[in-house]
Design an enzyme around this catalytic site. Structure first.
Site, short mmCIF file in Angstrom:
data_model
loop_
_atom_site.label_atom_id
_atom_site.label_comp_id
_atom_site.label_asym_id
_atom_site.label_seq_id
_atom_site.Cartn_x
_atom_site.Cartn_y
_atom_site.Cartn_z
N ASP A 19 19.64 24.62 51.02
CA ASP A 19 20.19 24.21 52.31
C ASP A 19 21.70 24.20 52.15
OD1 ASP A 19 19.81 23.02 55.02
OD2 ASP A 19 20.86 21.34 54.14
N SER A 20 22.40 24.07 53.28
CA SER A 20 23.85 23.99 53.19
C SER A 20 24.31 22.64 52.63
CB SER A 20 24.45 24.20 54.58
OG SER A 20 23.87 23.28 55.48
N TYR A 51 27.20 25.54 57.51
CA TYR A 51 26.83 26.93 57.80
C TYR A 51 26.79 27.16 59.31
CZ TYR A 51 25.06 28.01 53.01
OH TYR A 51 24.93 28.26 51.68
N GLY A 52 26.46 26.10 60.02
CA GLY A 52 26.14 26.22 61.46
C GLY A 52 27.28 26.68 62.34
N CYS A 82 17.35 25.55 55.36
CA CYS A 82 18.40 25.52 56.38
C CYS A 82 18.03 26.44 57.55
CB CYS A 82 19.70 25.99 55.74
SG CYS A 82 21.08 26.08 56.86
N ASN A 83 18.00 25.88 58.75
CA ASN A 83 17.66 26.68 59.94
C ASN A 83 18.72 27.73 60.23
OD1 ASN A 83 15.35 25.11 61.87
ND2 ASN A 83 16.27 23.92 60.24
N GLU A 159 25.35 13.46 57.92
CA GLU A 159 26.02 13.45 56.61
C GLU A 159 26.68 12.09 56.37
OE1 GLU A 159 26.73 16.02 54.16
OE2 GLU A 159 25.26 17.34 55.08
N CYS A 191 17.12 21.92 62.85
CA CYS A 191 18.17 21.78 61.84
C CYS A 191 17.69 20.73 60.86
CB CYS A 191 19.47 21.33 62.50
SG CYS A 191 20.76 20.93 61.31
N THR A 192 17.88 21.00 59.59
CA THR A 192 17.35 20.08 58.57
C THR A 192 17.95 18.69 58.65
OG1 THR A 192 19.05 20.97 57.11
CG2 THR A 192 16.82 21.86 56.87
N HIS A 193 19.15 18.62 59.22
CA HIS A 193 19.79 17.30 59.30
C HIS A 193 19.17 16.41 60.38
CE1 HIS A 193 22.85 19.29 56.93
NE2 HIS A 193 23.49 18.16 56.78
N1 DGL Z 1 21.27 22.44 57.43
C1 DGL Z 1 21.74 23.27 58.48
C2 DGL Z 1 20.62 23.76 59.38
O1 DGL Z 1 19.44 23.46 59.16
C3 DGL Z 1 22.79 22.60 59.34
C4 DGL Z 1 24.02 22.16 58.63
C5 DGL Z 1 25.11 23.16 58.62
O2 DGL Z 1 25.71 23.45 59.67
O3 DGL Z 1 25.39 23.63 57.53
O4 DGL Z 1 20.88 24.50 60.30
#
Ligand code: DGL
Length: 274
Positions: A19-20, A51-52, A82-83, A159, A191-193
């Protein structure tokens, strides 16, 4: 070879998850609970988070580098938790390894859950702009109506560990109010978050909207692949290992990780350069 015939390791190698950042730990937790025998190696690319907000080309390049790194650590499969990364990487086999991304499992789960075929998707800008969920769900059921919402402020709130915070509740409500007018009955936390903010999200949606967690959905897919023998399980009486690696060091990460993973316990934390 020892005389203990009960120890039959079929594939001892860990399952790689990346994941990011911290969000993928919500996916790792589901996997670790569902597969208590398996070793896991988690890579959180905290040095390059988020990443998003990045371009598809950059996210794709990061995916390839993360996969290469995990492959060199001798994993047996890779889960792209990570999505935002999953939206740019649809291969199911890469560099000789089975690859899993969360878009299709999350899409299928949403279609299993919905009654009225009106589905909301929450995600980062990269995920929403890729249309990955919309395209996948509508390929599975052309009658489904999809309503997308970018939520760029959710990742920093997660976060920061601000789950169940009044400010988070307000921001969640502001993002969701437009979606809730669409009479959706299912909402994908794309999104994983976002599962970290699940209480705040559920507070806004109320009980008439079912929340879909892609982490839970991918665990069911892995289970099917263990049954079909695309993946070989680890069979051992020795305790398994859960190693957490990040590309940047942060005390805050480790503290939050322990909280997110509970009751799952990580065996070690470390920093890697990829
Ligand atoms: N973990 C990322 C996702 O599932 C989101 C966090 C990011 O923007 O890096 O999309």
């Amino acid at each position: 070879m020892g005389s203990d015939s009960t120890i039959k390791t079929m594939d001892e190698r860990p399952i790689g998850v990346f994941d990011s950042g911290i969000g993928g730990l919500t996916v790792l937790k589901e996997l670790a609970l569902q597969f208590p025998q398996e070793n896991f190696l988690y890579l959180g690319d905290t040095a390059r988070l988020p990443y998003g907000s990045k371009s598809p080309q950059t996210i794709r390049k990061y995916c390839e580098q993360n996969i290469e790194h995990l492959k060199n650590q001798n994993v047996k499969a890779i889960i792209i938790a990570c999505n935002s990364a999953s939206a740019q990487f649809s291969e199911i086999q890469y560099a000789g390894l089975p690859i899993y991304n969360v878009i299709k499992p999350g899409s299928q789960r949403a279609l299993e859950v919905t009654q009225n075929l009106r589905i909301g998707i929450l995600g980062t800008r990269a995920t929403i702009q890729s249309q990955a969920y919309t395209n996948t769900i509508q390929a599975l059921n052309p009658n489904a109506q999809i309503f997308n919402q970018e939520c760029p402020l959710f990742v920093p709130l997660a976060e920061e560990g601000w789950d169940n915070d009044p400010i988070t509740n307000l921001i969640v409500f502001r993002y969701l109010s437009r979606l809730l007018e669409k009479n959706i009955d299912t909402l994908v936390m794309g999104c994983t978050h976002y599962p970290i903010l699940k209480n705040s999200i559920a507070r806004s949606t109320g009980s008439s909207v079912e929340l879909v967690d892609s982490g839970e959905a991918i665990a069911a897919w892995l289970q099917e692949d263990f049954i079909s023998q695309r993946l070989s399980p680890r069979v051992s009486e020795t305790p398994r290992n859960i190693e957490i690696r990040t590309t940047d060091f942060s005390e805050h990460f480790s503290q939050l990780a322990v909280r997110i993973l509970n009751p799952v316990r990580a065996s070690s934390f470390g920093v890697v350069d990829i």
